[in-house]
Design a protein around this motif. Structure first.
Motif, mmCIF file in Angstrom:
data_model
loop_
_atom_site.group_PDB
_atom_site.id
_atom_site.type_symbol
_atom_site.label_atom_id
_atom_site.label_comp_id
_atom_site.label_asym_id
_atom_site.label_seq_id
_atom_site.Cartn_x
_atom_site.Cartn_y
_atom_site.Cartn_z
ATOM 1 N N ALA A 171 3.174 -19.566 -7.019
ATOM 2 C CA ALA A 171 2.368 -20.648 -7.597
ATOM 3 C C ALA A 171 1.692 -20.226 -8.900
ATOM 4 N N SER A 172 1.921 -18.996 -9.332
ATOM 5 C CA SER A 172 1.299 -18.490 -10.559
ATOM 6 C C SER A 172 1.932 -19.122 -11.792
ATOM 7 N N ASP A 173 1.164 -19.155 -12.878
ATOM 8 C CA ASP A 173 1.761 -19.491 -14.168
ATOM 9 C C ASP A 173 2.837 -18.450 -14.439
ATOM 10 N N GLU A 174 3.922 -18.851 -15.055
ATOM 11 C CA GLU A 174 5.072 -17.962 -15.232
ATOM 12 C C GLU A 174 4.730 -16.648 -15.942
ATOM 13 N N PRO A 175 3.943 -16.637 -17.012
ATOM 14 C CA PRO A 175 3.630 -15.342 -17.641
ATOM 15 C C PRO A 175 2.872 -14.388 -16.714
ATOM 16 N N VAL A 176 2.008 -14.922 -15.873
ATOM 17 C CA VAL A 176 1.264 -14.085 -14.924
ATOM 18 C C VAL A 176 2.215 -13.561 -13.854
ATOM 19 N N ARG A 177 3.022 -14.438 -13.296
ATOM 20 C CA ARG A 177 3.977 -14.039 -12.260
ATOM 21 C C ARG A 177 4.910 -12.958 -12.780
ATOM 22 N N ALA A 178 5.464 -13.173 -13.967
ATOM 23 C CA ALA A 178 6.380 -12.192 -14.543
ATOM 24 C C ALA A 178 5.667 -10.877 -14.840
ATOM 25 N N GLY A 179 4.452 -10.952 -15.338
ATOM 26 C CA GLY A 179 3.697 -9.745 -15.652
ATOM 27 C C GLY A 179 3.453 -8.878 -14.436
ATOM 28 N N ILE A 180 3.256 -9.490 -13.297
ATOM 29 C CA ILE A 180 3.023 -8.743 -12.057
ATOM 30 C C ILE A 180 4.345 -8.362 -11.399
ATOM 31 N N GLU A 181 5.200 -9.318 -11.174
ATOM 32 C CA GLU A 181 6.415 -9.066 -10.404
ATOM 33 C C GLU A 181 7.462 -8.256 -11.148
ATOM 34 N N ASP A 182 7.418 -8.259 -12.478
ATOM 35 C CA ASP A 182 8.386 -7.499 -13.266
ATOM 36 C C ASP A 182 7.802 -6.202 -13.818
ATOM 37 N N ALA A 183 6.607 -5.837 -13.408
ATOM 38 C CA ALA A 183 5.978 -4.610 -13.903
ATOM 39 C C ALA A 183 6.791 -3.392 -13.460
ATOM 40 N N ASP A 184 6.945 -2.433 -14.371
ATOM 41 C CA ASP A 184 7.619 -1.184 -14.014
ATOM 42 C C ASP A 184 6.818 -0.429 -12.954
ATOM 43 N N VAL A 185 5.498 -0.414 -13.139
ATOM 44 C CA VAL A 185 4.579 0.218 -12.192
ATOM 45 C C VAL A 185 3.446 -0.762 -11.946
ATOM 46 N N LEU A 186 3.164 -1.070 -10.697
ATOM 47 C CA LEU A 186 2.074 -1.978 -10.357
ATOM 48 C C LEU A 186 1.042 -1.215 -9.535
ATOM 49 N N VAL A 187 -0.177 -1.166 -10.048
ATOM 50 C CA VAL A 187 -1.285 -0.567 -9.315
ATOM 51 C C VAL A 187 -2.047 -1.710 -8.662
ATOM 52 N N ALA A 188 -2.076 -1.734 -7.350
ATOM 53 C CA ALA A 188 -2.797 -2.763 -6.607
ATOM 54 C C ALA A 188 -4.124 -2.165 -6.155
ATOM 55 N N ALA A 189 -5.210 -2.699 -6.686
ATOM 56 C CA ALA A 189 -6.550 -2.183 -6.389
ATOM 57 C C ALA A 189 -7.316 -3.208 -5.573
ATOM 58 N N GLY A 190 -7.583 -2.873 -4.319
ATOM 59 C CA GLY A 190 -8.363 -3.761 -3.467
ATOM 60 C C GLY A 190 -7.657 -5.035 -3.086
ATOM 61 N N VAL A 191 -6.338 -5.003 -3.057
ATOM 62 C CA VAL A 191 -5.531 -6.199 -2.806
ATOM 63 C C VAL A 191 -5.087 -6.244 -1.349
ATOM 64 N N GLN A 192 -5.258 -7.394 -0.739
ATOM 65 C CA GLN A 192 -4.667 -7.699 0.558
ATOM 66 C C GLN A 192 -3.889 -8.985 0.379
ATOM 67 N N PHE A 193 -2.574 -8.897 0.450
ATOM 68 C CA PHE A 193 -1.754 -10.090 0.284
ATOM 69 C C PHE A 193 -1.799 -10.932 1.558
ATOM 70 N N THR A 194 -2.206 -12.166 1.404
ATOM 71 C CA THR A 194 -2.214 -13.131 2.505
ATOM 72 C C THR A 194 -1.581 -14.414 1.990
ATOM 73 N N ASP A 195 -1.304 -15.339 2.867
ATOM 74 C CA ASP A 195 -0.720 -16.597 2.414
ATOM 75 C C ASP A 195 -1.660 -17.361 1.490
ATOM 76 N N MET A 196 -2.961 -17.208 1.653
ATOM 77 C CA MET A 196 -3.919 -17.943 0.823
ATOM 78 C C MET A 196 -3.958 -17.456 -0.623
ATOM 79 N N VAL A 197 -3.609 -16.202 -0.878
ATOM 80 C CA VAL A 197 -3.685 -15.673 -2.240
ATOM 81 C C VAL A 197 -2.323 -15.450 -2.871
ATOM 82 N N SER A 198 -1.272 -15.713 -2.142
ATOM 83 C CA SER A 198 0.055 -15.425 -2.679
ATOM 84 C C SER A 198 0.939 -16.658 -2.779
ATOM 85 N N GLY A 199 0.349 -17.823 -2.904
ATOM 86 C CA GLY A 199 1.128 -19.044 -3.082
ATOM 87 C C GLY A 199 1.816 -19.522 -1.823
ATOM 88 N N PHE A 200 1.282 -19.110 -0.668
ATOM 89 C CA PHE A 200 1.823 -19.474 0.638
ATOM 90 C C PHE A 200 3.261 -19.011 0.767
#
Length: 83
Positions: A54-83
């Motif tokens: 559900a992210s805007d495309e530039p945000v989605r691509a920036g996260i999902e296509d990152a060579d290295v992604l550092v997740a700080a304090g993240v818990q992926f749930t259906d409420m924060v990940s576009g269901f």
């Protein structure tokens, strides 16, 4: 490297650590919905709010296509990940 941050950074008292990381280099970063107050949203390095498919495309691509992604304090749930 791209950083994705969320609310647990605050709850764990790591806000100064996140700020130091984000200012240490020219890093792109985003937050999940509840973590947006943790970062400088006026920075050109701020991608926006990540919400999975559900992210805007530039945000989605920036996260999902990152060579290295550092997740700080993240818990992926259906409420924060576009269901």
């Amino acid at each position: 490297m791209t950083v994705l941050a969320d609310l647990l950074v605050h709850r764990l008292g790591a806000v100064p650590n996140l700020a130091a990381l984000l200012t240490s280099d020219n890093l792109a970063y985003a937050t999940l919905m509840w973590g947006k107050s943790l970062v400088d949203e006026s920075s050109p390095n701020f991608l926006g709010i990540y919400a999975g498919g559900a992210s805007d495309e530039p945000v989605r691509a920036g996260i999902e296509d990152a060579d290295v992604l550092v997740a700080a304090g993240v818990q992926f749930t259906d409420m924060v990940s576009g269901f």
